[in-house]
Design a protein around this motif. Sequence first.
Motif, PDB file in Angstrom:
ATOM      1  N   ASN A  19     100.759  -3.452 -23.715  1.00  0.00           N
ATOM      2  CA  ASN A  19     101.711  -4.557 -23.533  1.00  0.00           C
ATOM      3  C   ASN A  19     103.145  -4.122 -23.806  1.00  0.00           C
ATOM      4  O   ASN A  19     103.402  -3.089 -24.436  1.00  0.00           O
ATOM      5  CB  ASN A  19     101.384  -5.697 -24.516  1.00  0.00           C
ATOM      6  CG  ASN A  19     100.160  -6.512 -24.105  1.00  0.00           C
ATOM      7  OD1 ASN A  19      99.632  -7.283 -24.891  1.00  0.00           O
ATOM      8  ND2 ASN A  19      99.734  -6.357 -22.879  1.00  0.00           N
TER       9      ASN A  19
ATOM     10  N   SER B 177      96.285  -6.556 -28.880  1.00  0.00           N
ATOM     11  CA  SER B 177      97.514  -5.755 -28.878  1.00  0.00           C
ATOM     12  C   SER B 177      98.510  -6.290 -29.896  1.00  0.00           C
ATOM     13  O   SER B 177      98.915  -5.620 -30.830  1.00  0.00           O
ATOM     14  CB  SER B 177      98.152  -5.780 -27.488  1.00  0.00           C
ATOM     15  OG  SER B 177      99.491  -5.368 -27.552  1.00  0.00           O
ATOM     16  N   GLY B 178      98.882  -7.574 -29.705  1.00  0.00           N
ATOM     17  CA  GLY B 178     100.028  -8.109 -30.418  1.00  0.00           C
ATOM     18  C   GLY B 178     101.262  -7.777 -29.593  1.00  0.00           C
ATOM     19  O   GLY B 178     101.313  -6.734 -28.916  1.00  0.00           O
TER      20      GLY B 178
ATOM     21  N   ASP C 159      92.676 -17.774 -27.963  1.00  0.00           N
ATOM     22  CA  ASP C 159      91.572 -16.877 -28.290  1.00  0.00           C
ATOM     23  C   ASP C 159      90.256 -17.602 -28.578  1.00  0.00           C
ATOM     24  O   ASP C 159      89.496 -17.189 -29.429  1.00  0.00           O
ATOM     25  CB  ASP C 159      91.939 -15.997 -29.509  1.00  0.00           C
ATOM     26  CG  ASP C 159      92.471 -14.638 -29.056  1.00  0.00           C
ATOM     27  OD1 ASP C 159      92.084 -14.174 -27.989  1.00  0.00           O
ATOM     28  OD2 ASP C 159      93.270 -14.046 -29.807  1.00  0.00           O
TER      29      ASP C 159
ATOM     30  N   GLU D 182      92.685  -7.632 -33.117  1.00  0.00           N
ATOM     31  CA  GLU D 182      93.873  -8.035 -32.345  1.00  0.00           C
ATOM     32  C   GLU D 182      93.963  -7.113 -31.133  1.00  0.00           C
ATOM     33  O   GLU D 182      94.110  -5.895 -31.277  1.00  0.00           O
ATOM     34  CB  GLU D 182      95.130  -7.880 -33.214  1.00  0.00           C
ATOM     35  CG  GLU D 182      96.411  -8.431 -32.605  1.00  0.00           C
ATOM     36  CD  GLU D 182      96.424  -9.959 -32.558  1.00  0.00           C
ATOM     37  OE1 GLU D 182      95.968 -10.514 -31.531  1.00  0.00           O
ATOM     38  OE2 GLU D 182      96.866 -10.581 -33.539  1.00  0.00           O
TER      39      GLU D 182
ATOM     40  N   LEU E 161      99.132 -14.378 -24.781  1.00  0.00           N
ATOM     41  CA  LEU E 161      98.831 -14.193 -23.362  1.00  0.00           C
ATOM     42  C   LEU E 161      99.855 -14.882 -22.459  1.00  0.00           C
ATOM     43  O   LEU E 161     100.298 -14.317 -21.451  1.00  0.00           O
ATOM     44  CB  LEU E 161      97.414 -14.717 -23.118  1.00  0.00           C
ATOM     45  CG  LEU E 161      96.908 -14.971 -21.719  1.00  0.00           C
ATOM     46  CD1 LEU E 161      95.438 -14.597 -21.640  1.00  0.00           C
ATOM     47  CD2 LEU E 161      97.077 -16.430 -21.353  1.00  0.00           C
TER      48      LEU E 161
ATOM     49  N   HIS F  51      92.202  -9.778 -22.563  1.00  0.00           N
ATOM     50  CA  HIS F  51      93.149  -9.948 -23.675  1.00  0.00           C
ATOM     51  C   HIS F  51      92.493 -10.220 -25.012  1.00  0.00           C
ATOM     52  O   HIS F  51      93.175 -10.633 -25.951  1.00  0.00           O
ATOM     53  CB  HIS F  51      94.100 -11.116 -23.397  1.00  0.00           C
ATOM     54  CG  HIS F  51      95.062 -10.871 -22.293  1.00  0.00           C
ATOM     55  ND1 HIS F  51      96.304 -10.322 -22.490  1.00  0.00           N
ATOM     56  CD2 HIS F  51      94.952 -11.085 -20.977  1.00  0.00           C
ATOM     57  CE1 HIS F  51      96.930 -10.230 -21.329  1.00  0.00           C
ATOM     58  NE2 HIS F  51      96.126 -10.684 -20.386  1.00  0.00           N
TER      59      HIS F  51
END
Length: 839
Positions: A481, A671-672, A289, A669, A136, A374
Amino acid sequence: LQYNSFEDPRCEGYLEDGRTGMSPSTLKRAFLNNLFYVQGKFKALATPNDYYMALAYAIRDRLLQRWINTAAIYTAQGSRTVAYFSAEFLMGPHLGNNLINLDIYKDVEKGIAEMGLNLGELLEQEEEPGLGNGGLGRLAACYLDSLATLEIPSLGYGIRYEFGIFDQEIEDGWQVEITDKWLRFGNPWEIARPEWAVEVKLGGHTDHYVDDHGRYRIRWVPDQQVTGIPYDTPILGCQTNTANTLRLWTAEAPESFNFNAFNSGDYLGAVYEKVVSENISKVLYPNDDSSQGKKLRLTQQYFFVSCSLQDMIRILVGQELPLEKFHEKFAVQLNDTHPAIAVAELMRLLIDMHHMSWDSAWSITQRTFAYTNHTLLPEALERWPVELFGSLLPRHLEIIYELNDRFLDEVRIKFPEDDSRLSRMSLIDESGERYVRMAHLACVGSHAINGVAALHTELLKQDVLYDFYQMYPGKFQNKTNGVTPRRFMVLSNPALTELVTSKIGDTWIKNLGELQKLEAWADNPEFQQQWRQIKQANKQELAAYIQKHNGIIVDPNSIFDILAKRFHEYKRQYLDLLHIVTLYNRIKANPDIEITPRTFIFGGKAAPGYFMAKLIIKLINSVADVINRDPDVRGRLKVVFLKNYNVKLAQRIYPAADLSEQISTAGKEASGTGNMKFALNGALTIGTLDGANVEIREEVGAENFFLFGLTAEQVYAKRASGYNPMEYYNSNAELRLALDRIASGFFSHGDTELFKPLVDSLLHHDQYFLLADYQSYIDCQEQVGLAYRDQDRWTHMSILNAARMGKFSSDRSIQDYCREIWKVEPVTITLENSEVTDS
Ligand code: OAK
């Protein structure tokens, strides 16, 4: 003054003197001047840090003209501005990036070399501003780079933590945390702006009263007050004159605050108050997270949000715009829920401080904010006990209650007779202890809500924010992203950058879609050869780094198989280990077995309080100790844990990777972004259908991606039908052998207790479905090994991966945000000696 305008075409059209000139001679003089006048040193006494500082100040001077012109033009034009609110900005070192964006990297490298110095060594001196945990915070940094490059008026607002993310040491295989004193030698990139300090109230109670005009009013009577001091850092765009601002707030005690204590002779008491205030911006919370629910954390969030909103009102008033135009002047993006308290704070400022009506204030607020989610992990969803919240922000709690009453009325109208929906959607969780739900506040107070990859946005709509999607379907959007190719290619992989540019020109740097032109070269033997040589050289550099820092010799001809990201069970570093132990077991059973040699490289930090994550780090190091020393292995496998994974180290790692491990449990996850950086640098991905992997695979083609594992849907189904990991253990001999080896004490000097929590968690819970995905992963890795043996095929796939990364530039993401959420347009910054520059 020197006028060098004609020496260099980049300087045409504006005044160039000893502090702005880009010609090698001017830069050299500036560097030596700074060494003397700023650092107070001459060559014989200068340390590498002195040289770094001298160069940093020379480059900062070159940014200032752009920075000042940018601010002047935005002010004169009253430009619509993006304010990116984020508790984290993981910027990484500035110097190298600024050299790239100014397009003077090579000139400076040469000039520095002529003075007998090495630019790479000077760049190494820079303490990394690690004001973020992981994805993030790094995304926020990439977005600032793209905003400036796209010439979008924007401000990043956050906290100037005195200590950023901890430095990770490894002792006896265990992670040890060391405070990150990044400001120790000073920070040449920031400028303090005490003249724009603001006051922030905390605690106390509210007074409801009738004012002199007979109007009902509410006053917040705090029991503490702190001062926020802004520190500004210029954020230069690539090959443009735009230099936007990152404005980070430091907390100080107000000067007047301890006056009484001083006067009454309570010196220590007064100093104590000061210390308490300054604690607010002292340290970054090191959790990724997950949310800890600590009061200091809420204080940090409120502190920077209140400072920023007050600052924006100052800017608005300074441009003689009425408060009613706040949302026209500013588009505020909430980077997850960390700044979500901004919804209540803007309401308070407009109503209590500027006497606006509730309805007008609410309309402005909703049109101002947009919220990015996120994470899908329940433990990361922020909620604050009502009591804690009210003790710090009594007025905000009142505002949230009022918002909630009005919001729930709307829900009732849309969904009559549905009490369970009301309690699910309420801004206050009342199922047990009462909590303020920050994601709900963000959803209600924003006009747009987005996830960070297509799958993630779908899962938000179907699951985590399902009720809000039903209530406001039009608010939901996806914004996949992206990453900046400037830092993660041009700066970090100069050789590949040069090769690519030699074939397709350099416009891909600002228009990454053009990399597609490389496809024409994917099977060209000479190009393939050059591509391979560069990867090989990058691997050799990483090998040298590993030898220096870990004392391990690795084979640059082996597959560099890399997993680098924060440690978390859902990211499944442990699954990678199970593969390693399986290969090791095969070698032990049959020492002559044919195995494609591999170097397994891990990097990443664990949250200091996350026991399982820290135990996995210990297990990696323990497995490494055994495998790296076992003569039966004959060097075919090496395991390396690189300590202190940060932006600097990431820049070394991506260019040297053959295989990128993106192996999270599908659906976990969001996005990554590391996945994108690896692929951009020509690594192939082994991954699940999770986050942005799905879209990466779509772009590069299924045949150029190593896919394994359950889909998100299959994971949900399996969980629903009762998942029993023991079944996999009992029916899979290799899996059983791998787990038994770990449990037996083989990697822990006979200690069968040490890794028991890890083994037991897989056998009895396996929340993240490692055992369910094990065989699929092992089979897929087999395919990787085979593919690598055919170097032409591998290189072809590698080239296509890089060539098809266009979509994952943060420039594309930012253009999407600009068009679909922020509605902002670029503003061109000129360097002519305009009136604004002269005045
Ligand atoms: C950190 C704290 C709270 C909530 C989320 C995070 C976080 O870092 N999330 C990560 O954001 C990245 C940028 O969007 C994503 O790429 C990662 O998948 C996600 O875990």
